[in-house]
Design a protein around this motif. Structure first.
Motif, short mmCIF file in Angstrom:
data_model
loop_
_atom_site.label_atom_id
_atom_site.label_comp_id
_atom_site.label_asym_id
_atom_site.label_seq_id
_atom_site.Cartn_x
_atom_site.Cartn_y
_atom_site.Cartn_z
N ALA A 184 0.82 -1.21 0.00
CA ALA A 184 0.00 0.00 0.00
C ALA A 184 0.86 1.26 0.00
N SER A 185 2.03 1.21 0.61
CA SER A 185 2.88 2.39 0.66
C SER A 185 3.37 2.81 -0.72
N LEU A 186 3.32 1.89 -1.67
CA LEU A 186 3.70 2.24 -3.04
C LEU A 186 2.72 3.25 -3.64
N ILE A 187 1.46 3.21 -3.19
CA ILE A 187 0.48 4.21 -3.63
C ILE A 187 0.93 5.60 -3.16
N SER A 188 1.39 5.68 -1.91
CA SER A 188 1.89 6.95 -1.39
C SER A 188 3.06 7.45 -2.23
N ALA A 189 3.92 6.53 -2.67
CA ALA A 189 5.07 6.92 -3.49
C ALA A 189 4.62 7.53 -4.81
N LEU A 198 1.65 9.02 -5.44
CA LEU A 198 0.99 10.30 -5.16
C LEU A 198 2.00 11.38 -4.77
N GLY A 199 3.03 11.03 -4.04
CA GLY A 199 3.99 12.01 -3.56
C GLY A 199 5.09 12.37 -4.54
N THR A 200 5.30 11.52 -5.56
CA THR A 200 6.41 11.81 -6.47
C THR A 200 6.01 11.97 -7.92
N ARG A 201 4.84 11.46 -8.31
CA ARG A 201 4.46 11.48 -9.72
C ARG A 201 3.19 12.29 -9.98
N LEU A 202 2.08 11.89 -9.37
CA LEU A 202 0.80 12.57 -9.61
C LEU A 202 -0.01 12.55 -8.33
N PRO A 203 -0.27 13.68 -7.74
CA PRO A 203 0.09 15.02 -8.17
C PRO A 203 1.54 15.40 -7.89
N GLY A 204 2.25 14.67 -7.05
CA GLY A 204 3.67 14.92 -6.85
C GLY A 204 3.98 15.79 -5.65
N PRO A 205 5.20 16.35 -5.63
CA PRO A 205 5.65 17.14 -4.50
C PRO A 205 4.67 18.26 -4.14
N GLY A 206 4.45 18.41 -2.85
CA GLY A 206 3.52 19.43 -2.37
C GLY A 206 2.14 18.88 -2.07
N ALA A 207 1.81 17.71 -2.61
CA ALA A 207 0.51 17.09 -2.35
C ALA A 207 0.47 16.59 -0.90
N VAL A 208 -0.71 16.68 -0.32
CA VAL A 208 -0.90 16.19 1.05
C VAL A 208 -1.92 15.06 1.02
N CYS A 227 -6.95 3.78 -6.88
CA CYS A 227 -5.59 3.27 -6.73
C CYS A 227 -5.57 1.76 -6.87
N THR A 228 -4.60 1.25 -7.61
CA THR A 228 -4.45 -0.20 -7.72
C THR A 228 -2.98 -0.57 -7.62
N CYS A 229 -2.75 -1.77 -7.12
CA CYS A 229 -1.44 -2.41 -7.20
C CYS A 229 -1.68 -3.75 -7.87
N THR A 230 -0.87 -4.03 -8.88
CA THR A 230 -1.00 -5.29 -9.60
C THR A 230 0.34 -6.01 -9.63
N VAL A 231 0.25 -7.33 -9.72
CA VAL A 231 1.40 -8.18 -9.98
C VAL A 231 1.00 -8.98 -11.22
N GLY A 232 1.67 -8.70 -12.33
CA GLY A 232 1.23 -9.29 -13.59
C GLY A 232 -0.17 -8.78 -13.90
N ASP A 233 -1.07 -9.69 -14.20
CA ASP A 233 -2.46 -9.32 -14.49
C ASP A 233 -3.36 -9.34 -13.27
N LYS A 234 -2.81 -9.66 -12.11
CA LYS A 234 -3.62 -9.83 -10.89
C LYS A 234 -3.61 -8.56 -10.04
N VAL A 235 -4.80 -8.07 -9.72
CA VAL A 235 -4.93 -6.94 -8.79
C VAL A 235 -4.71 -7.49 -7.38
N VAL A 236 -3.70 -6.94 -6.69
CA VAL A 236 -3.41 -7.39 -5.33
C VAL A 236 -3.94 -6.43 -4.28
N GLU A 255 -9.29 3.83 -2.75
CA GLU A 255 -9.48 5.23 -3.15
C GLU A 255 -8.70 6.13 -2.21
N ALA A 256 -8.07 7.14 -2.77
CA ALA A 256 -7.30 8.11 -1.99
C ALA A 256 -7.85 9.51 -2.22
#
Length: 160
Positions: free
Chosen positions: A76-81, A83-93, A131-140, A144-145
């Motif tokens: 789940a922390s990859l979602i934070s990564a 949001l915080g670095t790509r979209l919307p990126g730095p400055g987002a809370v 928000c989703t995290c997948t491994v191959g074709d499988k949603v793990v 919503e954030a």
């Protein structure tokens, strides 16, 4: 020591600051990350979650998973990564997150964490993401954030 959450696609550490006015419903961003032994051990050390299902192959072999799995919140922390670095990126809370864990993630798995803007609230400068995290074709994991995003004026004032 390398960072526990080092993305595979390290073209840049983080993107430019994106103002709320530049967001559109449907925009997406993602990162790819390989779950490693070092990452799981570092996550366990940082959080204090030393559950043997994450750290002991002998213990985990006798569970319903038949082997070690990564911490759910590591994934789940990859979602934070994203949001915080790509979209919307730095400055987002990051304001809130719902999470549904759908399948285990194992050491060596490559997780793709992706976010997509589903709605925008200009009055509150809030963006909602699926928000989703997948491994191959499988949603793990999915959920919503809610994120608060700075305006152009706020970014300019910060840079001045």
């Amino acid at each position: 020591m390398t960072a526990a959450l080092q993305p595979l696609d390290d073209a840049h550490e983080h993107g430019p600051k994106i103002a709320f006015e530049d967001l559109e419903v449907g925009q997406t961003a993602e990162i790819r990350h390989e779950v490693s032994e070092e990452g799981v051990k570092t996550f366990a050390a940082l959080t204090g979650d030393t559950n043997p299902i994450h750290l002991s192959e002998a213990y985990a072999a006798n569970t319903r998973f038949g082997g070690r799995i990564a911490h759910g919140l590591y994934t789940a922390s990859l979602i934070s990564a994203v949001l915080g670095t790509r979209l919307p990126g730095p400055g987002a809370v990051y304001l809130s997150q719902t999470i549904k864990f759908r399948a285990p993630v194992r050491l060596g798995d490559v997780v793709v964490a992706q976010v997509e803007i589903t709605s925008l609230d200009p009055g509150r400068q809030r963006a909602t993401f699926f928000c989703t995290c997948t491994v191959g074709d499988k949603v793990v994991l999915d959920g919503e954030a809610q994120v608060m995003v700075p305006t152009r004026d706020e970014i300019e004032a910060e840079l001045a």
